[in-house]
Design a protein around this motif. Structure first.
Motif: not given
Length: 801
Positions: A27-32, A283-284, A291-296
């Protein structure tokens, strides 16, 4: 438009089942965040605003925990903010955070949202939240889809008004029977004029829609209700507690498979753990278009202690070229141009070389034009000099002849991509930067992406370009504003959106994406271009096997920025890393990909040469191939020699040679670390020995044997003098020292020359390549032709002895 969750079906039971489960596990770690555009209470002149505290407190906590936050409003664009307490340290921080305030100035439209990207939706409050949000059908649909996808729905204070009409797919209340809180009518100033403009009372609206509205009589006591996957807070004091409750639910809803994989991917970047004073990366990773991974990790700005985030902008160098190609193919799809169009149609001042150069020739790297970046260096431009798009065009338009008839040969040159930016400008009336912004980036929600075509433009949340040296960090400035070939800045979150579009195109068609990822060809429509990097695609990327599995890849290196992308099309896996850490980040991107791909590779990570089937050759047989070899096409020299009864391959100028093991009498494989199969073959043609080099499925690089010339010191004198090129208005003086022939001009470092054949010298500079001296009938030197892999037959006339 908002996008529905894709459905998977089983094909070839084991493989596809695992793929499907893996995709659903992520699950994409994003919040709207949902906000309002309303600047006044109803139709009155009483100012209304979104509550700043109710935005920044949860935003701060979410971002700190590694989430990416996007903002939408019914109309998109700027939103009014108020209720600001600048004495609060967090509010003050974000009030003066240019990047954050820019997000509030450019909120997304509901139509920009892809619901699969989000783990939660958060309705912020303030008086403005009472207007324009609750009745917006698209926002309702977005919230329902996020909730149906196991997401969390949250609302704070007056933001609960946004839940007033929420329904499920059957048209019934989405929160029937659940406890919901918000700002209760009891605490409203019902005698005030603002209250009289409210379209409804929150308490009653929630009850009318089947909810159980509850609240705390005390108020301002952080009253928060969690019922299922609904998290609601009564007033601003609930902001912090609500954020933690939302994150707790997201964590609880995250399958163990995702947690384990995320943990393993985190290990790839372990060197940046707790490293705020070190430049880093973002990185993504995508699987099946999700989108399964998104971090900095690490720092975007060491001096200001600003950490990299998924929204931090990095320059991606050569990776920018795919966007130029996409823009051209998009215009072709719209019927506004044809790849067969002559470039003169759009650039009348383009020189007439006697042959038409088409848009396809520019895209396919077969135009015959010299590379402008090599011309720039030869003309004496320095890295610190300001270099503009017009400067690049001037160098291209000054060319007098082509290397070859367009479409008959390949030769990589950035000049074609610069010309394509002019084509876009003539067709649309917009620069490539403006066209891309309006027709590509904005529709895809790529709010942190832009072509940087103005050197003085101030760009918020841009990672600093660093040079890492023995004495610490230095700024590695980029002093040009050229676009088409480079200078695109984007974030990890935005680049993820770009590659999601490849799977389910929102901009461009499936056919366009297929063309973008198909090999370029010559005029015959058959011959492809296969340098050692791989087969060149229209998207200016390469197709090359990784351990026997097809992949598409490219990289960008500019200043301290370094980016890499690996796409495994058959497995629907895309992995990329962007950085400001002044190093090649390919290993990081590949390690991420292999973590998700698992054991699918038929070939080992490293070739086991002990198991390679070889033959034994005598020293006498090996000596047959010893000597020097020259590739006139790529302007390169190699030396083959025997050492300890083994054959060695050496790049001229290097100290060491690579071992070649015989797999037949005239075919050898180079011993390398990794999975690259490099083959060196020898054959005689017309009494001359030739060496043929291939790497993987690359085209053949053919070298011809030659005997090196060793000029006496006195003989070198005839090659000295001053030489001038009229097109570039550039002069070089060739001189002699104890080491041999050399040259420099006021802007260039010293370039040395090694004699290889009669009148032919190899330079120590890649772009200077080699020089071949010309003579008149009396054998006096009249000038030289400069040749490299990027420039052919650039003539310098001798003007002074």
């Amino acid at each position: 438009m908002y996008r529905s969750t894709s459905k998977f079906y089983l094909v070839m039971m084991m493989g596809i089942l695992f793929s499907s489960l893996l995709t659903r596990a992520y699950a994409q770690k994003k919040i709207l965040f949902v906000t309002s555009n309303q600047a006044f209470y109803g139709n009155s002149k009483i100012p209304a605003a979104n509550h700043f505290e109710e935005i920044v407190i949860p935003y701060h906590l979410f971002v700190k925990a590694g989430f990416t936050v996007d903002f939408i409003s019914p109309e998109g664009g700027a939103i009014p903010i108020g209720y600001i307490n600048s004495s609060d340290s967090i509010q003050k921080k974000y009030l003066y955070d240019v990047f954050f305030m820019d997000k509030l100035k450019h909120t997304l439209k509901p139509s920009d949202i892809w619901t699969d990207d989000y783990s939660a939706v958060f309705y912020t409050g303030g008086g403005a939240a009472m207007f324009g949000v609750a009745e917006n059908q698209t926002i309702q649909n977005i919230t329902r889809e996020i909730y149906n996808g196991n997401g969390v729905v949250a609302a704070i204070c007056h933001g609960t008004a946004g839940l007033a009409y929420l329904k499920d797919d059957a048209g019934k209340s989405l929160y029937s029977g659940k406890k919901i809180t918000g700002f209760p009518n009891k605490f409203e100033s019902r005698e005030k004029e603002y209250y009289k403009t409210f379209p409804f009372v929150i308490d009653q609206a929630i009850k009318s829609n089947g909810g159980n509205f509850v609240y705390s009589d005390k108020g301002w006591d952080s009253f928060t209700i969690v019922d299922g996957r609904f998290v609601t807070g009564q007033d601003p004091s609930s902001a912090s507690k609500m954020a933690h409750e939302v994150m707790t639910l997201i964590e609880a809803n995250t399958p163990d498979l995702q947690k384990e994989t995320t943990k393993n991917l985190d290990k790839v970047f372990s060197e940046w753990d707790n490293a705020p004073n070190t430049p880093g990366v973002a990185a993504g990773l995508l699987k099946n278009g999700k989108i399964v991974y998104l971090k900095a990790f690490g720092s975007a700005d060491v001096n200001r202690q600003l950490l990299n985030t998924a929204d931090t902008k990095f320059q991606i160098g050569n990776m920018s070229r795919q966007f130029t190609a996409f823009a051209i193919l998009l215009l072709e799809e719209q019927g506004k141009l044809s790849l067969s169009d002559d470039v003169h149609k759009y650039i009348p001042q383009f020189p007439d070389f006697g042959y038409p150069i088409t848009i396809k020739h520019l895209l396919s790297q077969s135009s015959g034009l010299a590379d402008f970046s090599a011309l720039k260096e030869i003309a004496g431009w320095r890295d610190k000099d300001l270099f503009t798009q017009q400067d690049a065009l001037d160098l291209i338009l000054q060319q007098k002849k082509l290397d070859h008839i367009p479409g008959t040969k390949f030769a990589q040159t950035a000049s074609g991509l610069i010309l394509l930016t002019e084509v876009v400008k003539q067709v649309t009336g917009q620069t490539l930067a403006a066209f891309s912004q309006q027709h590509i980036f904005q529709p895809l929600g790529m709010t942190n992406t832009l072509f940087y075509d103005e050197n003085e433009l101030i760009v918020p949340d841009m990672a600093v370009s660093y040079q890492v040296g023995k004495n610490g960090l230095k700024n590695n400035y980029i002093n040009y504003s050229i676009i088409g070939t480079t200078n695109l800045y984007t974030s990890a979150a935005d680049l993820s959106r770009w590659y999601v579009n490849f799977e389910n195109p929102k901009i461009g068609s499936k056919k366009l994406i297929e063309k973008l990822t198909s090999p370029v060809t010559l005029n015959d429509g058959i011959t492809t271009f296969n340098p050692t990097a791989g087969r060149l695609l229209y998207g200016q990327q390469y197709q090359h096997a990784k351990r026997g599995v097809p992949k598409i890849w490219t990289f960008g290196l500019e200043g301290g920025y370094a980016s890499n992308i690996f796409i495994f099309p058959n497995q629907n896996v895309t992995s990329f890393v962007l950085g400001n850490n002044n190093r090649y980040n390919g290993a990081l991107a590949m390690n991420m990909a292999t973590e998700v791909l698992g054991d699918i590779f038929p070939a080992p990570a490293n070739i086991d040469f002990d198991k390679l089937k070889t033959i034994k050759l005598t020293r006498q047989q090996l000596e047959t191939y010893s000597g020097h070899y020259w590739d006139s096409e790529h302007v390169a020299s190699r030396r083959i020699y025997v050492e300890n009864d083994t054959l060695r391959y050496q790049v001229l100028g290097s100290n060491d040679g690579s071992l070649l093991v015989p797999i037949s009498e005239n075919i050898f494989q180079m011993v390398v670390n990794g999975d690259d199969v490099i083959i060196v073959k020898f054959r005689k043609e017309g009494g001359t020995m030739k060496m043929v080099y291939t790497s993987g499925e690359s085209d053949e690089y053919v070298y011809e044997a030659y005997k090196p010339i060793n000029h006496a010191a006195t003989a070198l004198t005839e090659f000295t003098g001053t030489f001038y090129n009229n097109a570039l208005k550039t002069t070089y003086t060739l001189s002699q020292n104890e080491k041999g022939l050399f040259t420099s001009n006021k802007n260039q470092p010293l370039i040395s020359f090694t004699p290889t054949q009669t009148d032919l010298f190899l330079s120590s500079s890649r772009n200077f390549g080699s020089i071949w001296f010309t003579r008149d009938k009396r054998e006096n030197i009249t000038g030289f032709y400069l040749n490299s892999d990027k420039i052919k037959n650039l003539f310098f006339e001798k003007i002074k002895h």
